[in-house]
Write an enzyme that holds these catalytic residues in place. Sequence first.
Site, mmCIF file in Angstrom:
data_model
loop_
_atom_site.group_PDB
_atom_site.id
_atom_site.type_symbol
_atom_site.label_atom_id
_atom_site.label_comp_id
_atom_site.label_asym_id
_atom_site.label_seq_id
_atom_site.Cartn_x
_atom_site.Cartn_y
_atom_site.Cartn_z
ATOM 1 N N TYR A 27 0.721 -1.147 -0.006
ATOM 2 C CA TYR A 27 -0.059 0.154 0.041
ATOM 3 C C TYR A 27 0.928 1.244 0.004
ATOM 4 C CZ TYR A 27 -4.276 2.635 0.837
ATOM 5 O OH TYR A 27 -5.337 3.468 0.492
ATOM 6 N N HIS A 110 5.490 -3.494 -12.844
ATOM 7 C CA HIS A 110 7.155 -3.074 -13.444
ATOM 8 C C HIS A 110 7.556 -4.708 -13.751
ATOM 9 C CE1 HIS A 110 10.791 -1.600 -14.444
ATOM 10 N NE2 HIS A 110 11.086 -1.748 -13.337
#
Length: 341
Positions: A27, A110
Site C-alpha cells: 500500500y 513493473h
Amino acid sequence: MEELKIYLDKDIDKSKILDKKVAVIGYGSQGYGQSNNLKDSGVEVVIGVRPDGPSAKKAEAEGLRVMSIEDAVQWADVVQILIPDEIQAKVYKEKIEPNMREGQYLMFSHGFNIHFNKIVPKEGVNVIMVAPKGPGHTVRSEYQQGKGVPCLIAVEKDPSGDSKEVAFAYASAIGGGRSGIIETTFREETETDLFGEQVVLCGGAVALVKAGFETLVEAGYSPYMAYFECFHELKLIVDLMNQGGISDMHYSISNTAEYGDLTRGPRLINAQTKEEMKKVLSEIQNGTFANEFLNEMESGCPKFNELRKETEEHLIEKVGVKLRSMFSWIKENKIINRNKN
C-alpha cells in the site's frame, strides 16, 4: 514506424475483472492509487500487508479491507504485487508462492523481477502486467477527476487463455481505458522504463537542474533567481511539451528562448552524452544495474543513503522549501500527503 493500437474503455470487457477477487500486495504509492480506483470501479479488492502496520491503518481509513499477505493470496483470483522491487523476490518466495494455486493471475506493474529472473512463477499461474505510466498518487488523482493515466499491459504466461483480457479489464478499472491502453512485453517495459528514469525523467532531469542552478550560484547570482530559472519554470515548459509537443512549446516561448534552445541545447546534450546514454542502456539490458541495485539494498544502502543525504542538503532544496511556501496554488493542489497516502 508501425501503427500504434490504443485501447479504450469501449473496447474492453470489464466483466473480466469485475467477476474476480483482487489482492493488492502493498500500500505504497501504486498500491494506494490502484486499490482505491479498483474499489471505486466496483472490483472486490483487499490489501495484503502486515495487519498491524501503518500501511494497514492508511488502507482501512480509505474503507479498504486488509488481510495478511498469505491470507490475501489464498483469497484472491488476481494477485497484484505492488511492493518495492528490491523486496519482491523475498516476499514472493516466503509468503506468496506457497499460497498460490493453478489458474491464479500473478500481476506486476513493473517487469523488473520477472525479466531479470528474480521471480520465477510456478507452472499453471498466469503472469501479466498492468503498468500505469505515472506515479500511483497521480493514478488516483486523475481517476478522481474523471480522467485516467495511460497504461501498458503485457502477458508473460497464459495457461488460462484469457490473461490479456484480464489485464485489459484491470487497466480499465484503474482508469487506463479513459486515456489509452497499449500492449507491450515485460522486456520492453522493464528496459525502457529503467532507461527513461535514469537518463531523462529522474536522473537526467535532476542532474541538469542541479548543474544549471550551481552554475548560476557559483557565478554570483542569487540562489532564488537561479531556482526560478532552472527549477520552477521547468514544470511550465514540460506542461507545454506534454500537451502539444516540442513545436507547441516553441510556439509559446519567445524567439530568443527558441533560438537559444536550438543552438545551445545540442552543445550540452551532444554525441558524448549520447554515448554515455548507450552505456547506461547496456547496463540495464545485461542486468548490471539490476544486480548493483539489489546488492546495494541488501547491504544496507550505504551509498544510496549517502547520495540521498547529499540531495536533501543541497542548496536548491533549501531554497525550494522557502519559495514553495509562498505558492498557495501548490499547497492547494498538492498530490502527495505522506500521512494519508
